[in-house]
Design an enzyme around this catalytic site. Sequence first.
Site, PDB file in Angstrom:
ATOM      1  N   THR A 126      43.581  40.628  36.470  1.00  0.00           N
ATOM      2  CA  THR A 126      43.626  40.107  35.101  1.00  0.00           C
ATOM      3  C   THR A 126      42.252  39.808  34.509  1.00  0.00           C
ATOM      4  O   THR A 126      41.317  39.428  35.229  1.00  0.00           O
ATOM      5  CB  THR A 126      44.452  38.804  35.074  1.00  0.00           C
ATOM      6  OG1 THR A 126      44.191  38.100  33.843  1.00  0.00           O
ATOM      7  CG2 THR A 126      44.108  37.859  36.206  1.00  0.00           C
TER       8      THR A 126
ATOM      9  N   GLU B  64      41.611  37.258  32.983  1.00  0.00           N
ATOM     10  CA  GLU B  64      41.339  35.828  33.229  1.00  0.00           C
ATOM     11  C   GLU B  64      40.237  35.647  34.265  1.00  0.00           C
ATOM     12  O   GLU B  64      39.562  34.622  34.287  1.00  0.00           O
ATOM     13  CB  GLU B  64      42.612  35.142  33.737  1.00  0.00           C
ATOM     14  CG  GLU B  64      43.544  34.665  32.659  1.00  0.00           C
ATOM     15  CD  GLU B  64      43.070  33.379  31.994  1.00  0.00           C
ATOM     16  OE1 GLU B  64      42.675  32.449  32.704  1.00  0.00           O
ATOM     17  OE2 GLU B  64      43.087  33.321  30.764  1.00  0.00           O
TER      18      GLU B  64
ATOM     19  N   TYR C 152      45.027  29.680  38.228  1.00  0.00           N
ATOM     20  CA  TYR C 152      45.630  31.020  38.142  1.00  0.00           C
ATOM     21  C   TYR C 152      44.568  32.103  38.327  1.00  0.00           C
ATOM     22  O   TYR C 152      44.718  33.013  39.146  1.00  0.00           O
ATOM     23  CB  TYR C 152      46.310  31.189  36.772  1.00  0.00           C
ATOM     24  CG  TYR C 152      46.679  32.617  36.443  1.00  0.00           C
ATOM     25  CD1 TYR C 152      47.844  33.185  36.958  1.00  0.00           C
ATOM     26  CD2 TYR C 152      45.870  33.419  35.628  1.00  0.00           C
ATOM     27  CE1 TYR C 152      48.184  34.515  36.669  1.00  0.00           C
ATOM     28  CE2 TYR C 152      46.195  34.730  35.337  1.00  0.00           C
ATOM     29  CZ  TYR C 152      47.355  35.264  35.857  1.00  0.00           C
ATOM     30  OH  TYR C 152      47.683  36.580  35.580  1.00  0.00           O
TER      31      TYR C 152
ATOM     32  N   LYS D 113      44.070  34.883  41.396  1.00  0.00           N
ATOM     33  CA  LYS D 113      44.055  36.326  41.122  1.00  0.00           C
ATOM     34  C   LYS D 113      42.754  36.967  41.613  1.00  0.00           C
ATOM     35  O   LYS D 113      42.733  38.131  41.986  1.00  0.00           O
ATOM     36  CB  LYS D 113      44.228  36.567  39.616  1.00  0.00           C
ATOM     37  CG  LYS D 113      45.658  36.391  39.131  1.00  0.00           C
ATOM     38  CD  LYS D 113      46.533  37.560  39.580  1.00  0.00           C
ATOM     39  CE  LYS D 113      47.913  37.497  39.015  1.00  0.00           C
ATOM     40  NZ  LYS D 113      48.733  38.680  39.339  1.00  0.00           N
TER      41      LYS D 113
END
Length: 323
Positions: free
Chosen positions: A125, A127, A150, A154
């Site tokens: 991601t 992110e 999160y 990841k």
Amino acid sequence: MKKALITGITGQDGAYLAKFLLEKNYKVYGLIRRIVNRDFSNLEYLGIANKVDFVDGDLTDEASLINAIKTIRPDEVYNLAAQSFVGTSWDQPLVTSEINGLGTLKLLNTIKNHWPSAKFYQAATSEMFGNSATDGFQDENTPFHPRSPYAISKLFAYWMTVNFKESFGMFCANGILFNHESPIRGKEFVTRKISDGVAKIKLGLATEIKLGNLDAQRDWGFAGDYVEAMWLMLQQEEADNFVICTGQTHSIRELLAIAFQHVGIDDWDKYISIDPRFKRPAELHALTGKNTKAKNILGWEPKLSFEELIKMMVDADLERLKK
Ligand code: NAP
Ligand code: GDD
């Protein structure tokens, strides 16, 4: 006939990917976990709930993954399962890490030990970049600086995926996907929260939408376009990591203006209230991807524009609510 195993099949991307692979004549298996009310509505929305073979399992339970991999012997594994909501990851950092981080490691280990010829796709991601950028953009060479539990979970999964490729010669690819949305996006995510809220306001079923930071900017694309890129990554000679994005950035305010104007409301700000509960302890201010590598090597490009996407989501919510 090729066989694909999708974890996270009941989610947004799982449903679009399953539809895409079925159209390519794959036999599609979906890992589903034991929860009280199983929800197949995304697969039903796309008309494919009865075309997928389901296998019980949970990313946190290695025994269930071993069973799934040994039974199916898939050609391709798409690891889409996750605790995917960034906001929740501050409240449940351990669960988020167990599923997204260690769960991915368990799946990689299972494939290595029981069916190493399977090609592996990891749902990484944007992110992971945090607020880091190269000349205002994020691409495959931009340094990572995750800013949520999160994103950190990841990043662990991203490097494990790279490490299994480098250590064991397995075909392991990371898709670094920027935000992508659709009419079956979870309602807690901001695009769907807005499309659903605007449709309710239009139909007289609500009077306001409570939101957090309206200044955040994201590079939003259509999930239906992005699943093709996942598949393309596994069709290459060599596994590699790719940024998938549109290259265009918009703010929440622009999103609101498009959604409200689509139903004939210009003075949208009177329907919005700011609720601090929806603000993040550490925010990502702006994401803008650069998809040159995906364009050149995969031949992939996004098709639906941001405006078309938002209008489609509002129309779908209006339709659903009218029913
Ligand atoms: P989503 O709609 O939230 O779906 C998540 C899926 O994961 C659901 O099917 C859920 O199943 C499953 N799941 C959760 N915990 C599990 C566990 N312990 N074991 C097995 N399955 C589990 O997410 P999405 O938007 O489709 O995103 C797909 C993937 O891409 C995620 O990994 C996400 O982090 C990543 N990603 C998404 C975006 C985006 O903008 N959408 C961008 C970059 C990366 P239940 O039905 O059982 O809850
Ligand atoms: N959810 C939500 N709700 N977000 C809000 C709200 C609100 O009421 N108000 C403002 N926002 C802002 C968030 O602070 C964030 O800056 C932006 O809207 C987008 O939030 P989300 O739609 O929740 O998505 P995300 O960017 O945090 O995460 C999604 O995209 C990632 C890829 O960049 C998820 O799909 C992740 O799983 C994915 O990895």
